[in-house]
Scaffold this motif. Structure first.
Motif, PDB file in Angstrom:
ATOM      1  N   THR A  60       0.839  -1.195   0.000  1.00  0.00           N
ATOM      2  CA  THR A  60       0.000   0.000   0.000  1.00  0.00           C
ATOM      3  C   THR A  60       0.876   1.247   0.000  1.00  0.00           C
ATOM      4  OG1 THR A  60      -0.102   0.096   2.412  1.00  0.00           O
ATOM      5  CG2 THR A  60      -1.773  -1.236   1.291  1.00  0.00           C
ATOM      6  N   SER A  61       0.276   2.364  -0.354  1.00  0.00           N
ATOM      7  CA  SER A  61       1.024   3.625  -0.354  1.00  0.00           C
ATOM      8  C   SER A  61       1.532   3.956   1.039  1.00  0.00           C
ATOM      9  CB  SER A  61       0.139   4.760  -0.877  1.00  0.00           C
ATOM     10  OG  SER A  61      -0.235   4.529  -2.220  1.00  0.00           O
ATOM     11  N   LEU A 103       4.503   1.701   1.844  1.00  0.00           N
ATOM     12  CA  LEU A 103       5.653   2.144   1.067  1.00  0.00           C
ATOM     13  C   LEU A 103       6.272   3.394   1.685  1.00  0.00           C
ATOM     14  CD1 LEU A 103       7.248   1.520  -1.516  1.00  0.00           C
ATOM     15  CD2 LEU A 103       5.673   2.978  -2.763  1.00  0.00           C
ATOM     16  N   THR A 104       5.432   4.324   2.062  1.00  0.00           N
ATOM     17  CA  THR A 104       5.914   5.563   2.677  1.00  0.00           C
ATOM     18  C   THR A 104       6.597   5.284   4.010  1.00  0.00           C
ATOM     19  OG1 THR A 104       4.163   6.862   1.628  1.00  0.00           O
ATOM     20  CG2 THR A 104       5.232   7.824   3.548  1.00  0.00           C
ATOM     21  N   ALA A 148       6.664  -2.184 -12.223  1.00  0.00           N
ATOM     22  CA  ALA A 148       5.481  -1.567 -11.616  1.00  0.00           C
ATOM     23  C   ALA A 148       5.787  -1.046 -10.217  1.00  0.00           C
ATOM     24  CB  ALA A 148       4.326  -2.570 -11.579  1.00  0.00           C
ATOM     25  N   LEU A 149       6.450  -1.869  -9.403  1.00  0.00           N
ATOM     26  CA  LEU A 149       6.785  -1.442  -8.054  1.00  0.00           C
ATOM     27  C   LEU A 149       7.853  -0.361  -8.076  1.00  0.00           C
ATOM     28  CD1 LEU A 149       6.411  -1.746  -5.033  1.00  0.00           C
ATOM     29  CD2 LEU A 149       8.021  -3.668  -5.065  1.00  0.00           C
ATOM     30  N   GLU A 170       8.294   1.976 -10.300  1.00  0.00           N
ATOM     31  CA  GLU A 170       7.667   3.255 -10.635  1.00  0.00           C
ATOM     32  C   GLU A 170       7.086   3.916  -9.391  1.00  0.00           C
ATOM     33  OE1 GLU A 170       4.805   2.443 -13.657  1.00  0.00           O
ATOM     34  OE2 GLU A 170       6.238   2.735 -15.279  1.00  0.00           O
ATOM     35  N   ARG A 171       6.434   3.130  -8.552  1.00  0.00           N
ATOM     36  CA  ARG A 171       5.834   3.666  -7.328  1.00  0.00           C
ATOM     37  C   ARG A 171       6.905   4.098  -6.331  1.00  0.00           C
ATOM     38  NH1 ARG A 171       2.426  -0.544  -4.755  1.00  0.00           N
ATOM     39  NH2 ARG A 171       1.734   1.219  -3.483  1.00  0.00           N
ATOM     40  N   ALA A 198       8.631   7.359  -7.631  1.00  0.00           N
ATOM     41  CA  ALA A 198       7.710   8.498  -7.553  1.00  0.00           C
ATOM     42  C   ALA A 198       7.606   8.994  -6.114  1.00  0.00           C
ATOM     43  CB  ALA A 198       6.335   8.093  -8.078  1.00  0.00           C
ATOM     44  N   ARG A 199       7.517   8.047  -5.173  1.00  0.00           N
ATOM     45  CA  ARG A 199       7.416   8.432  -3.765  1.00  0.00           C
ATOM     46  C   ARG A 199       8.739   9.003  -3.266  1.00  0.00           C
ATOM     47  NH1 ARG A 199       5.382  11.038  -0.832  1.00  0.00           N
ATOM     48  NH2 ARG A 199       4.731  10.616   1.296  1.00  0.00           N
ATOM     49  N   ALA A 241       7.230   8.611 -15.013  1.00  0.00           N
ATOM     50  CA  ALA A 241       8.010   7.649 -14.221  1.00  0.00           C
ATOM     51  C   ALA A 241       9.495   7.782 -14.534  1.00  0.00           C
ATOM     52  CB  ALA A 241       7.529   6.234 -14.509  1.00  0.00           C
ATOM     53  N   SER A 254      10.932  10.815 -12.875  1.00  0.00           N
ATOM     54  CA  SER A 254      11.177  10.652 -11.436  1.00  0.00           C
ATOM     55  C   SER A 254      12.453   9.876 -11.156  1.00  0.00           C
ATOM     56  CB  SER A 254       9.990   9.943 -10.776  1.00  0.00           C
ATOM     57  OG  SER A 254       9.907   8.592 -11.185  1.00  0.00           O
TER      58      SER A 254
END
Length: 295
Positions: free
Chosen positions: A208-209, A212-213, A234-235, A237-238, A241-242, A272, A275
């Motif tokens: 989850t966001s 991840l944070t 996919a992971l 990229e997230r 970005a974070r 992406a 970033s």
């Protein structure tokens, strides 16, 4: 066609040449080449297109009638084994390309060893990891992909060259043993380079966001500012970005992305890629080496 796809095409043309060279047809120019891939994944879909183009090109150049038979494993060892049994017993393939994981590849090799009574069926596996004993057990098994261990030696060399002595590892946690294998590939090269792994951060694909944070915040509070990221696209990229939003791409931070990300960077969105500006990427030259060896 961008440069990445061009090299992918050449890679599969080279693989097709290699498979044909391994095939003993006794004067028969018509042969069946099998492929076991994850047809539902982006990688698998791109591999199928590239192999089909490569086979067409090879047939035109060599005046052959090489027929391709593709079976979908969906990334599962049981389905890969069933596909191998069908390709060998029903389609009478002379060689098999794939699969992508070691678990699937070993299952296919076992089936090939038990089914191909008259002659060994070459298995050109796309798995990036295989134990040293694999070729002893299955002489027909060929690891037609760059070894993860060699990639990690290169990553360790990059870190050592800049005199960085500590590093954090962010990797994708999966049900496959490959997520654990990445750590096995890291220990020896990093130890030889005098690099200590401060933190190991396994992240599931569906993190989850908030999770991840939280994980990135823990890493930000620590002293080490060097990170190696080994995940799927996919992971990744997230993550990036974070990381960008959290200000962890600024001066004094170092980010290194492995081939599991960079090999599919062409599929990323412009945002992406933006970033990831400043990320040190490991570029795989195995494709070129493989191509040169067969042309």
């Amino acid at each position: 066609m961008n440069s990445y796809n061009f090299y992918v095409l050449l890679y599969f043309v080279a693989l097709a040449f290699a498979a044909v060279n391994l095939i003993t047809t006794k004067g028969d120019e018509s042969s069946v080449l099998g492929a076991i891939l994850d047809c539902n994944s982006r990688v698998g879909k791109e591999e199928i297109v590239a192999i089909e183009i490569a086979i067409e090109e090879l047939n035109n150049q060599q005046n052959r009638n090489l027929i391709l038979r593709v079976k979908c494993s969906r990334g599962e060892s049981v389905l890969a084994a069933q596909a191998a049994r069908h390709l060998i017993s029903k389609s009478h393939v002379a060689a098999i390309l794939g699969p992508n994981s070691w678990e699937e590849s070993s299952a296919v090799a076992e089936v090939a060893a038990a089914t191909a009574h008259q002659s060994d069926i070459p298995i050109l596996s796309f798995s990036d990891s295989a134990p040293p004993w694999a070729t002893d057990r299955w002489p027909f098994f060929v690891q037609a992909a760059p070894a993860t261990s060699n990639q990690m030696k290169a990553v360790a060399a990059i870190i050592q060259s800049w005199n960085w002595r500590r590093v954090n590892i962010i990797y994708e946690e999966t049900d496959s043993s490959s997520s654990g294998n990445i750590l096995n590939h890291l220990y020896a090269p990093f130890q030889d380079a005098g690099v200590r792994m401060d933190a190991l951060s396994p992240l599931p694909f569906f993190a989850t966001s908030a999770a991840l944070t939280d994980e990135l915040e823990k890493l930000r509070r620590a002293q080490c500012r060097v990170f190696v990221v080994h995940t799927g696209v996919a992971l990744a990229e997230r993550i990036f970005a974070r990381v960008h939003q959290m200000g962890m791409m600024e001066k004094d931070y170092v980010w290194i992305a492995t081939d599991s990300i960079t090999s599919l960077v062409h599929s990323m969105s412009p945002s992406a890629i933006s970033s990831m500006q400043g990320v040190v990427v490991w570029i795989n030259i195995f494709l070129l080496i493989f191509i040169i060896s067969f042309f």
